[in-house]
Design an enzyme around this catalytic site. Structure first.
Site, PDB file in Angstrom:
ATOM      1  N   PHE A   1      -7.420 -32.763  -8.476  1.00  0.00           N
ATOM      2  CA  PHE A   1      -7.236 -33.250  -9.937  1.00  0.00           C
ATOM      3  C   PHE A   1      -5.840 -33.356 -10.537  1.00  0.00           C
ATOM      4  O   PHE A   1      -5.461 -33.913 -11.246  1.00  0.00           O
ATOM      5  CB  PHE A   1      -8.230 -32.383 -10.643  1.00  0.00           C
ATOM      6  CG  PHE A   1      -8.310 -32.518 -12.388  1.00  0.00           C
ATOM      7  CD1 PHE A   1      -8.969 -33.653 -12.866  1.00  0.00           C
ATOM      8  CD2 PHE A   1      -7.367 -31.958 -12.942  1.00  0.00           C
ATOM      9  CE1 PHE A   1      -8.978 -33.685 -14.345  1.00  0.00           C
ATOM     10  CE2 PHE A   1      -7.335 -32.011 -14.614  1.00  0.00           C
ATOM     11  CZ  PHE A   1      -8.356 -33.171 -15.014  1.00  0.00           C
TER      12      PHE A   1
ATOM     13  N   SER B   1       2.026 -20.709 -18.361  1.00  0.00           N
ATOM     14  CA  SER B   1       2.345 -19.350 -17.676  1.00  0.00           C
ATOM     15  C   SER B   1       2.589 -18.185 -18.489  1.00  0.00           C
ATOM     16  O   SER B   1       2.340 -17.092 -18.298  1.00  0.00           O
ATOM     17  CB  SER B   1       3.476 -19.434 -16.557  1.00  0.00           C
ATOM     18  OG  SER B   1       3.060 -20.285 -15.712  1.00  0.00           O
TER      19      SER B   1
END
Length: 162
Positions: free
Chosen positions: A119, A56
């Site tokens: 995924f 992030s």
């Protein structure tokens, strides 16, 4: 590069557990340094050549570069995604002709989080994989629109465009 070297010395003095730094500058060249240990278990020292995930942290860096480009007049906050990346977001309910750079920076685009794609169900299994940004966009575009609360507050980080 003096300030970087000074900061690294201070971190070493403070007993930092492990930090790797790489700085590339057209004016100052390349600096690759490490402080502390890259591996606490084996005692291997940090060199600055380690690979790590920045996760992030890229949000702040990306926003900084985008705002610099806005300041230079190369982008506008109200430009659409489609203006700069034609056709990238045109799938189901998602339309880059209606999503602005401002909305992307504010996490108010209405786009889902690609990490909600199947995924990523076992995120740890993919933590060291290189996943191309285009793949993450395609993963996100297969997902339903994010849910919002009754106050139209997003869950968890995406809001709807007006």
């Amino acid at each position: 590069m003096k300030p970087v070297r000074a900061a690294l010395k201070e971190l070493a003095r403070a007993g930092a557990s492990g930090i790797g730094v790489v700085v590339k500058s057209p004016r100052c060249g390349l600096l690759t340094r490490g402080v502390g240990l890259a591996d606490l278990r084996t005692g291997r020292k940090a060199t600055g050549r380690e690979h790590s995930r920045v996760a992030s942290n890229t949000k702040a860096w990306t926003a900084t570069v985008v705002l610099q480009l806005v300041g230079e007049g190369r982008l506008g906050l109200d430009d659409t995604v489609d203006h700069h990346l034609p056709g990238l977001i045109r799938s189901g309910p998602y339309d880059g002709r209606r999503i602005t750079i401002r909305q992307l920076l504010q996490h108010a685009s209405g786009l889902p989080d690609y990490l909600d794609a199947p995924f990523w169900d076992d995120e740890l299994a993919h933590r060291w994989d290189h996943v191309a940004p285009l793949r993450t966009v395609k993963q996100a575009l297969t997902l339903p629109r994010p849910r919002t609360s009754p106050s139209r507050t997003p869950t968890p980080t995406t809001t709807w465009p007006d």
